[in-house]
Design a protein around this motif. Structure first.
Motif, PDB file in Angstrom:
ATOM      1  N   ASP A   6      21.797   3.670  17.838  1.00  0.00           N
ATOM      2  CA  ASP A   6      21.596   2.452  17.047  1.00  0.00           C
ATOM      3  C   ASP A   6      20.142   2.044  17.267  1.00  0.00           C
ATOM      4  N   LEU A   7      19.339   2.169  16.206  1.00  0.00           N
ATOM      5  CA  LEU A   7      17.890   2.006  16.357  1.00  0.00           C
ATOM      6  C   LEU A   7      17.384   0.646  15.862  1.00  0.00           C
ATOM      7  N   HIS A   8      18.241  -0.376  15.934  1.00  0.00           N
ATOM      8  CA  HIS A   8      17.780  -1.706  15.520  1.00  0.00           C
ATOM      9  C   HIS A   8      18.630  -2.756  16.222  1.00  0.00           C
ATOM     10  N   SER A   9      18.068  -3.380  17.250  1.00  0.00           N
ATOM     11  CA  SER A   9      18.794  -4.445  17.947  1.00  0.00           C
ATOM     12  C   SER A   9      17.812  -5.481  18.482  1.00  0.00           C
ATOM     13  N   GLY A 216       8.731   6.556   7.610  1.00  0.00           N
ATOM     14  CA  GLY A 216      10.101   6.741   7.168  1.00  0.00           C
ATOM     15  C   GLY A 216      10.760   5.450   6.740  1.00  0.00           C
ATOM     16  N   LEU A 217      12.064   5.549   6.447  1.00  0.00           N
ATOM     17  CA  LEU A 217      12.848   4.421   5.965  1.00  0.00           C
ATOM     18  C   LEU A 217      14.087   4.227   6.833  1.00  0.00           C
ATOM     19  N   GLU A 218      14.455   2.976   7.052  1.00  0.00           N
ATOM     20  CA  GLU A 218      15.723   2.653   7.688  1.00  0.00           C
ATOM     21  C   GLU A 218      16.792   2.677   6.589  1.00  0.00           C
ATOM     22  N   ALA A 219      17.305   3.866   6.323  1.00  0.00           N
ATOM     23  CA  ALA A 219      18.272   4.017   5.233  1.00  0.00           C
ATOM     24  C   ALA A 219      19.603   3.373   5.573  1.00  0.00           C
ATOM     25  N   TYR A 220      20.026   3.508   6.823  1.00  0.00           N
ATOM     26  CA  TYR A 220      21.334   2.995   7.235  1.00  0.00           C
ATOM     27  C   TYR A 220      21.170   1.642   7.917  1.00  0.00           C
ATOM     28  N   GLY A 245      18.393   4.554  11.175  1.00  0.00           N
ATOM     29  CA  GLY A 245      19.457   3.607  10.911  1.00  0.00           C
ATOM     30  C   GLY A 245      19.762   2.749  12.115  1.00  0.00           C
ATOM     31  N   GLY A 246      20.279   1.573  11.850  1.00  0.00           N
ATOM     32  CA  GLY A 246      20.640   0.677  12.938  1.00  0.00           C
ATOM     33  C   GLY A 246      21.395  -0.530  12.429  1.00  0.00           C
ATOM     34  N   SER A 247      22.062  -1.202  13.347  1.00  0.00           N
ATOM     35  CA  SER A 247      22.924  -2.325  12.994  1.00  0.00           C
ATOM     36  C   SER A 247      22.160  -3.607  12.726  1.00  0.00           C
ATOM     37  N   ASP A 248      20.959  -3.747  13.324  1.00  0.00           N
ATOM     38  CA  ASP A 248      20.221  -5.012  13.291  1.00  0.00           C
ATOM     39  C   ASP A 248      21.016  -6.086  14.041  1.00  0.00           C
ATOM     40  N   SER A 264      27.525  -0.462  14.399  1.00  0.00           N
ATOM     41  CA  SER A 264      28.129  -0.382  13.066  1.00  0.00           C
ATOM     42  C   SER A 264      27.314   0.498  12.122  1.00  0.00           C
ATOM     43  N   ARG A 265      26.040   0.640  12.407  1.00  0.00           N
ATOM     44  CA  ARG A 265      25.195   1.615  11.719  1.00  0.00           C
ATOM     45  C   ARG A 265      24.452   2.398  12.783  1.00  0.00           C
TER      46      ARG A 265
END
Length: 276
Positions: A6-9, A216-220, A245-248, A264-265
């Motif tokens: 999960d690359l967004h927290s 790149g893009l955070e697609a997920y 991608g990541g859940s944020d 979740s992502r």
């Protein structure tokens, strides 16, 4: 191994509800192999998260989410694998937090004009800010005060009615451009990714930033539907760019997550080798 990252927290270093250690612990309990700490315009939670990663046996990716503006829109650029001790980047992020603080004051003024009385002191209490903290205070903290004072039902409600883009108390001050943020991240040894492109409602703008040098893009993302995820993945792959991608994840209040629950992502954790 689940091979999930999960690359967004977010943590209490910016507008998250849990400490860096708590985020890492939750990621481990959820079976994630890697977690990125990407607080808004600050690196202050990374050292703690890295230590927690060693304790819990999970890979922590040092990251940041930089606030920028283009074409009148808030655009966020994620930086991964940055040198979190880079003094130049720290100084640059401090300047962005000053902009964020001025924006907060302007939002509070507009809310007060709308009959919702919120003081700077109440905002700082909600953020848990102290004189020794260099954390980033932002709109989710304002949303929390709106919830606590009964003006709205939940944080999402606060954004949709008052402080989201185009709403009565929304303020968009001058900021650095996305390309400047990409350059800052590259100069700090990192990889620059356009965060949650589906939230901008401007695909042409997203493509222009991607083609101008983003990696790149955070697609997920928790706010993307399957069609968005497929579109952004294809755009990145067509240009030999990275797909992340990541859940944020910011936390959970009264059973409601903003933006999504941790894990979740996610993206295959093999991508982490590109950042570290």
């Amino acid at each position: 191994m689940n091979n999930k990252a999960d690359l967004h927290s977010h943590t209490t270093a910016s507008d998250g509800m849990f400490s860096p250690t708590e985020n890492v612990r939750m990621a481990k309990e959820l079976g994630l192999d890697a977690l990125a700490i990407t607080d808004h315009d600050t690196l202050s939670g990374i050292e703690e998260a890295l230590e927690a990663g060693k304790a819990y046996g999970i890979v922590v990716v040092p990251g940041v989410e930089i606030s920028t503006a283009d074409n009148g829109k808030d655009i966020h650029i994620l930086g991964y694998g940055i040198s979190h001790e880079d003094s130049q980047l720290q100084d640059r992020l401090l300047s962005l937090r000053d902009v964020r603080n001025r924006r907060n004051a302007d939002i509070l003024a507009r809310l007060n004009q709308l009959g919702m009385s919120i003081s700077q002191e109440e905002l700082e209490v909600a953020a848990g800010k102290t004189q020794n903290s260099d954390g980033s205070v932002g709109r989710p903290h304002i949303a929390q005060v709106l919830v606590d004072k009964g003006y709205v039902d939940n944080i999402r409600d606060a954004f949709e009615k008052y402080i989201g883009e185009g709403k009565p108390a929304f303020v968009n001050p001058p900021r650095i451009t996305p390309s400047e943020a990409v350059a800052w991240i590259h100069e700090a040894g990192g990889t620059a990714i356009i965060a949650h492109p589906g939230l901008y409602n401007d695909d042409d703008l997203v493509l222009s930033i991607l083609d101008a040098g983003a990696d790149g893009l955070e697609a997920y993302h928790s706010d993307h539907d399957p069609q968005m995820e497929q579109r952004y993945r294809q755009w990145a792959e067509d240009r030999s760019k990275l797909v992340t991608g990541g859940s944020d994840f910011h936390g959970i209040k009264d059973g409601v997550a903003f933006h999504g629950t941790m894990g979740s992502r996610w993206i295959d954790s093999s991508i982490v080798n590109r950042f570290i």
